[in-house]
Scaffold this active site. Structure first.
Site, PDB file in Angstrom:
ATOM      1  N   ILE A 119       0.969  -1.143  -0.076  1.00 26.87           N
ATOM      2  CA  ILE A 119       0.112  -0.159  -0.013  1.00 26.87           C
ATOM      3  C   ILE A 119       0.757   1.111  -0.072  1.00 26.87           C
ATOM      4  O   ILE A 119       0.374   2.197  -0.828  1.00 26.87           O
ATOM      5  CB  ILE A 119      -0.996  -0.020   1.151  1.00 26.87           C
ATOM      6  CG1 ILE A 119      -2.168   0.827   0.853  1.00 26.87           C
ATOM      7  CG2 ILE A 119      -0.585  -0.140   2.385  1.00 26.87           C
ATOM      8  CD1 ILE A 119      -2.873   0.874  -0.176  1.00 26.87           C
TER       9      ILE A 119
ATOM     10  N   SER B 205      12.090   0.951   6.775  1.00 28.48           N
ATOM     11  CA  SER B 205      11.723  -0.461   6.165  1.00 28.48           C
ATOM     12  C   SER B 205      13.003  -1.477   6.283  1.00 28.48           C
ATOM     13  O   SER B 205      14.023  -0.989   5.919  1.00 28.48           O
ATOM     14  CB  SER B 205      11.129  -0.175   4.896  1.00 28.48           C
ATOM     15  OG  SER B 205       9.836  -1.275   4.680  1.00 28.48           O
ATOM     16  N   ARG B 206      12.521  -2.567   6.411  1.00 30.56           N
ATOM     17  CA  ARG B 206      13.624  -3.330   6.575  1.00 30.56           C
ATOM     18  C   ARG B 206      14.016  -3.769   5.144  1.00 30.56           C
ATOM     19  O   ARG B 206      15.470  -3.980   4.934  1.00 30.56           O
ATOM     20  CB  ARG B 206      13.122  -4.727   7.394  1.00 30.56           C
ATOM     21  CG  ARG B 206      12.862  -4.645   8.938  1.00 30.56           C
ATOM     22  CD  ARG B 206      11.830  -5.848   9.214  1.00 30.56           C
ATOM     23  NE  ARG B 206      10.805  -6.042   8.593  1.00 30.56           N
ATOM     24  CZ  ARG B 206      10.021  -7.057   8.698  1.00 30.56           C
ATOM     25  NH1 ARG B 206      10.222  -7.994   9.718  1.00 30.56           N
ATOM     26  NH2 ARG B 206       9.230  -7.389   7.570  1.00 30.56           N
TER      27      ARG B 206
ATOM     28  N   LYS C 262      -5.412   1.799   8.060  1.00 29.95           N
ATOM     29  CA  LYS C 262      -6.357   0.973   8.612  1.00 29.95           C
ATOM     30  C   LYS C 262      -6.207  -0.564   8.445  1.00 29.95           C
ATOM     31  O   LYS C 262      -5.307  -0.896   7.575  1.00 29.95           O
ATOM     32  CB  LYS C 262      -7.817   1.240   7.850  1.00 29.95           C
ATOM     33  CG  LYS C 262      -7.735   0.714   6.228  1.00 29.95           C
ATOM     34  CD  LYS C 262      -7.393  -0.287   5.588  1.00 29.95           C
ATOM     35  CE  LYS C 262      -8.373  -1.431   5.968  1.00 29.95           C
ATOM     36  NZ  LYS C 262      -7.855  -2.555   5.202  1.00 29.95           N
TER      37      LYS C 262
ATOM     38  N   ASP D  57     -10.256  -7.698   6.806  1.00 31.56           N
ATOM     39  CA  ASP D  57      -9.463  -6.534   6.441  1.00 31.56           C
ATOM     40  C   ASP D  57      -9.873  -5.755   5.455  1.00 31.56           C
ATOM     41  O   ASP D  57      -9.952  -4.618   5.417  1.00 31.56           O
ATOM     42  CB  ASP D  57      -7.837  -7.174   6.070  1.00 31.56           C
ATOM     43  CG  ASP D  57      -7.170  -6.036   5.482  1.00 31.56           C
ATOM     44  OD1 ASP D  57      -6.268  -5.271   6.287  1.00 31.56           O
ATOM     45  OD2 ASP D  57      -6.828  -5.670   4.182  1.00 31.56           O
TER      46      ASP D  57
HETATM   47  P1  NAP Z   1       2.649  -5.481   3.348  1.00 33.49           P
HETATM   48  O1  NAP Z   1       2.994  -4.960   1.936  1.00 33.49           O
HETATM   49  O2  NAP Z   1       2.481  -6.858   3.648  1.00 33.49           O
HETATM   50  O3  NAP Z   1       3.555  -4.882   4.665  1.00 33.49           O
HETATM   51  C1  NAP Z   1       3.923  -3.621   4.304  1.00 33.49           C
HETATM   52  C2  NAP Z   1       5.241  -3.636   4.880  1.00 33.49           C
HETATM   53  O4  NAP Z   1       5.339  -3.635   6.260  1.00 33.49           O
HETATM   54  C3  NAP Z   1       6.204  -4.682   4.387  1.00 33.49           C
HETATM   55  O5  NAP Z   1       6.687  -4.548   3.140  1.00 33.49           O
HETATM   56  C4  NAP Z   1       7.256  -4.850   5.203  1.00 33.49           C
HETATM   57  O6  NAP Z   1       8.256  -3.850   4.887  1.00 33.49           O
HETATM   58  C5  NAP Z   1       6.560  -4.255   6.637  1.00 33.49           C
HETATM   59  N1  NAP Z   1       6.551  -5.630   7.464  1.00 33.49           N
HETATM   60  C6  NAP Z   1       5.614  -6.341   7.153  1.00 33.49           C
HETATM   61  N2  NAP Z   1       5.601  -7.285   8.369  1.00 33.49           N
HETATM   62  C7  NAP Z   1       6.355  -6.396   9.348  1.00 33.49           C
HETATM   63  C8  NAP Z   1       6.788  -6.912  10.760  1.00 33.49           C
HETATM   64  N3  NAP Z   1       6.454  -7.911  11.255  1.00 33.49           N
HETATM   65  N4  NAP Z   1       7.726  -5.833  11.361  1.00 33.49           N
HETATM   66  C9  NAP Z   1       8.109  -4.884  10.790  1.00 33.49           C
HETATM   67  N5  NAP Z   1       7.843  -4.672   9.427  1.00 33.49           N
HETATM   68  C10 NAP Z   1       6.976  -5.460   8.842  1.00 33.49           C
HETATM   69  O7  NAP Z   1       1.016  -4.906   3.585  1.00 33.49           O
HETATM   70  P2  NAP Z   1       0.295  -4.003   2.809  1.00 33.49           P
HETATM   71  O8  NAP Z   1      -0.664  -4.544   1.724  1.00 33.49           O
HETATM   72  O9  NAP Z   1       1.045  -2.893   2.352  1.00 33.49           O
HETATM   73  O10 NAP Z   1      -0.899  -3.417   4.047  1.00 33.49           O
HETATM   74  C11 NAP Z   1      -0.322  -2.749   5.095  1.00 33.49           C
HETATM   75  C12 NAP Z   1      -1.602  -1.915   5.708  1.00 33.49           C
HETATM   76  O11 NAP Z   1      -2.138  -1.188   4.674  1.00 33.49           O
HETATM   77  C13 NAP Z   1      -2.496  -3.047   6.310  1.00 33.49           C
HETATM   78  O12 NAP Z   1      -3.106  -2.581   7.534  1.00 33.49           O
HETATM   79  C14 NAP Z   1      -3.531  -2.948   5.311  1.00 33.49           C
HETATM   80  O13 NAP Z   1      -4.956  -3.471   5.830  1.00 33.49           O
HETATM   81  C15 NAP Z   1      -3.525  -1.553   4.583  1.00 33.49           C
HETATM   82  N6  NAP Z   1      -4.142  -1.407   3.449  1.00 33.49           N
HETATM   83  C16 NAP Z   1      -3.701  -2.380   2.255  1.00 33.49           C
HETATM   84  C17 NAP Z   1      -4.174  -2.392   1.110  1.00 33.49           C
HETATM   85  C18 NAP Z   1      -3.871  -3.314   0.109  1.00 33.49           C
HETATM   86  O14 NAP Z   1      -4.538  -3.352  -0.988  1.00 33.49           O
HETATM   87  N7  NAP Z   1      -2.901  -4.142   0.302  1.00 33.49           N
HETATM   88  C19 NAP Z   1      -5.259  -1.613   0.700  1.00 33.49           C
HETATM   89  C20 NAP Z   1      -5.373  -0.521   1.673  1.00 33.49           C
HETATM   90  C21 NAP Z   1      -5.010  -0.373   2.889  1.00 33.49           C
HETATM   91  P3  NAP Z   1       9.868  -4.447   5.142  1.00 33.49           P
HETATM   92  O15 NAP Z   1       9.852  -6.048   4.950  1.00 33.49           O
HETATM   93  O16 NAP Z   1      10.734  -3.502   4.219  1.00 33.49           O
HETATM   94  O17 NAP Z   1      10.086  -3.936   6.605  1.00 33.49           O
END
Ligand code: NAP
Length: 305
Positions: A13, A35-36, A89, A167
């Protein structure tokens, strides 16, 4: 005045929505990322949050794009360091976590903004305005999408705190709680769990006031994000996740992109910081917590990405 902001958790996101929204907004300068693994070209990148807070006291605003499970320690550290804070969110894994952040933000005198991007969809404000003087007889949410398309390989959604189908479902509930002219509360829920997972892949919800919801994460092909409302003045429907409004079957607002939602979130953050206010509405998350409290459990086939 341009404000410096840091994005934390450079994943799906952050790259899809936050980076383009900030790049297009002259009020904001993306000054750092934490970010890691993730990076944004041309922006100073940190891998450790404490190091960032120490090194960049000039960055007064932090926006957390992490999944909900690891988010709280980052949020707490940001507020303790006196930074204004914006949360993706859902704002946390539990309600109590967010209550703690609210109290801390107030004590620190900084802004806390718990965002709900779907509330910024094009047709949500007109739908709310239309419903304001109507009597709602029934409302039904159909929120059916393909988890493999929107969360490819993201096992965190099926881990405790990941909320499973809530979610995306919480996006529908954020719109419902925004547009309805009366409060509702959950009265029953059926939750369907894959036998190898900790969170539901589908949910049927019943609320007071004739409101029902059908969430399912197994829909392939066309995706469905509808809220249909019967009122004393006839039917109203919000489709495309809140981007199209139909009244009496005729389209009155139409837009088929979510690209406008995140720019509006950052404009709102500017207003909140400028006015020294916070905005934290937990009503969508209360319904999710209640569904997980009241829900009957069904078990279905194992799920693998
Ligand atoms: P994601 O890509 O799986 O995670 C975002 C980043 O967070 C990862 O690339 C990782 O970056 C870091 N991360 C993940 N687990 C971690 C941990 N245990 N400790 C520290 N850093 C960690 O998730 P996302 O889809 O972007 O969603 C993130 C949030 O946005 C959620 O709350 C979701 O509900 C919301 N959201 C998502 C979407 C969608 O379309 N996916 C839409 C609207 C809102 P590093 O590995 O570089 O640290």
């Amino acid at each position: 005045m341009t404000r410096k902001i840091a994005l934390v958790g450079i994943g799906k996101i952050a790259l899809d929505q936050h980076v383009p929204a900030l790049a297009a907004d002259p009020d904001w300068e993306l000054a750092a990322t934490v970010s890691r693994h993730g990076r944004v070209e041309g922006v100073e990148a940190f891998t450790d949050f404490a190091t960032f807070l120490e090194a960049r006291p000039d960055v007064g605003v932090v926006s957390l794009c992490l999944p909900p499970q690891p988010r709280y320690p980052y949020a707490e550290a940001a507020l303790r360091a006196g930074r204004h804070l914006m949360l993706e969110k859902p704002p946390g894994q539990t309600l109590a976590e967010v209550h703690a952040l609210q109290a801390l933000a107030a004590a620190q005198g900084v802004t806390l903004y718990a965002t709900w991007h779907s509330r910024m969809a094009e047709a949500v404000a007109p739908a709310k305005a239309w419903l304001a003087d109507k009597v709602v007889k029934r409302a039904h949410i159909t929120w059916r999408e393909d988890v493999r398309k929107w969360h490819p390989g993201q096992d965190w959604v099926f881990e405790p705190g990941g909320m499973g189908v809530f979610d995306p479902g919480i996006n529908a509930l954020s719109v419902l709680t925004e547009i309805l002219p009366m409060p509702v509360h959950l009265t029953a829920a059926t939750l369907t769990f894959p036998e190898n997972r900790q969170t539901p892949i589908a949910a049927d919800l019943t609320f007071s006031g004739g409101v029902t919801a059908d969430f399912d994460w197994r829909q392939e092909g066309p995706q469905t994000w509808n809220i249909e409302v019967d009122t004393d003045a006839g039917p109203m429907a919000l489709r495309l996740g809140g981007n199209r409004l139909e009244i009496g079957g005729a389209e009155v607002v139409g837009e088929d992109t979510i690209m406008g939602e995140y720019p509006k979130l950052y404009r709102r953050m500017t207003e909140l910081v400028d006015s020294g206010a916070s905005e934290v509405d937990l009503s969508p998350m209360v319904h999710v917590a209640d569904a997980l409290t009241l829900g009957r459990r069904l078990v279905t086939d194992p799920f693998r990405f």
